[in-house]
Design an enzyme around this catalytic site. Structure first.
Site, short mmCIF file in Angstrom:
data_model
loop_
_atom_site.label_atom_id
_atom_site.label_comp_id
_atom_site.label_asym_id
_atom_site.label_seq_id
_atom_site.Cartn_x
_atom_site.Cartn_y
_atom_site.Cartn_z
N ARG A 171 9.18 -32.93 10.68
CA ARG A 171 8.06 -32.77 11.61
C ARG A 171 7.17 -31.57 11.27
NH1 ARG A 171 12.42 -30.22 13.81
NH2 ARG A 171 12.11 -28.36 15.08
N HIS A 172 7.69 -30.67 10.44
CA HIS A 172 6.91 -29.46 10.11
C HIS A 172 5.87 -29.72 9.02
CE1 HIS A 172 9.56 -27.22 12.67
NE2 HIS A 172 10.60 -27.68 12.01
N THR A 197 2.34 -1.68 9.00
CA THR A 197 2.62 -2.64 10.09
C THR A 197 2.87 -4.05 9.59
OG1 THR A 197 0.28 -3.20 10.26
CG2 THR A 197 1.08 -1.39 11.67
N HIS A 206 10.40 -23.54 8.95
CA HIS A 206 9.38 -24.24 9.75
C HIS A 206 7.97 -24.11 9.18
CE1 HIS A 206 11.86 -24.37 13.75
NE2 HIS A 206 12.53 -24.84 12.70
N ARG A 224 6.96 0.69 8.28
CA ARG A 224 7.14 1.80 9.23
C ARG A 224 7.94 1.40 10.47
NH1 ARG A 224 0.99 4.11 8.37
NH2 ARG A 224 1.52 5.47 6.61
N GLY A 260 -2.16 -5.71 7.92
CA GLY A 260 -3.26 -5.69 6.95
C GLY A 260 -2.97 -6.55 5.74
N CYS A 276 3.07 -3.23 4.06
CA CYS A 276 2.25 -2.07 4.46
C CYS A 276 2.92 -1.46 5.68
CB CYS A 276 0.79 -2.46 4.70
SG CYS A 276 0.47 -3.54 6.10
N ASP A 330 0.86 -1.18 0.00
CA ASP A 330 0.00 0.00 0.00
C ASP A 330 0.90 1.24 0.00
OD1 ASP A 330 0.90 0.34 2.59
OD2 ASP A 330 -1.09 0.36 3.52
N HIS A 331 0.29 2.41 0.22
CA HIS A 331 1.07 3.66 0.16
C HIS A 331 2.19 3.68 1.19
CE1 HIS A 331 -2.38 4.01 2.85
NE2 HIS A 331 -1.67 4.85 3.57
#
Ligand code: RB5
Length: 150
Positions: free
Chosen positions: A138-139, A73, A104, A115, A76, A71, A14-15
């Site tokens: 195992r994963h 954080t 894993h 950010r 989203g 984005c 995003d922006h």
């Protein structure tokens, strides 16, 4: 260890992630087989699902080896991408987490919080993500259970 020159990769943001996307393209485009940009294409405010849905849908259909979603954080874009059954988007903010997301979780989208990390950290995580193999073992059964809704 994967050979980056063979990889088809998709990227979307995003922006808030636009500048990081552009810089990652500048650094990685020539080192990959292909890098498809799903947008956004400016810092104008926009809604992250509008770019992430098309990219995640393409990953879901097996059209690319990996995706990159950015984005502010990283949340989203991860939430949107993880609506698709064959997508495993991992929100990463440290190199070791990006490595473990591949080893894993067999993650196929690297989500990053523009950010909260530096450009150098993003480049290091992307390098690690694209070149680290899934450990299997195992994963495998754990990853298989992710899409088994109850
Ligand atoms: C945009 O301001 C911000 O909300 C977005 O980039 C992202 O962090 C959402 O999860």
């Amino acid at each position: 260890m994967k050979d980056m020159e063979t990889l088809s990769v998709a990227i979307a943001c995003d922006h808030a992630g636009y500048e990081m996307k552009e810089e990652l393209k500048r650094v990685f485009e020539s080192r990959l087989f292909s890098l498809k940009d799903f947008g956004t294409y400016s810092t104008d405010s926009m809604d992250y699902p509008d770019t992430i849905h098309p990219m995640a849908s393409a990953i879901n259909k097996g059209q690319f080896d990996f995706g990159i979603a950015i984005c502010g954080t990283g949340n989203g874009v991860s939430m949107t991408a993880n609506k698709y059954p064959n997508v495993r988007a991992a929100l990463c903010w440290k190199d070791e987490i990006a490595k473990l997301a591949r080893q894993h979780n067999d993650a196929n989208i690297l989500s990053m919080p523009a950010r909260f990390i530096s450009q150098a950290e993003a480049e290091q995580m992307l390098e690690t993500f694209l070149t680290t193999d899934f450990e299997g073992g195992r994963h495998i059964q754990r990853v298989d259970k992710i899409s088994k809704l109850q």
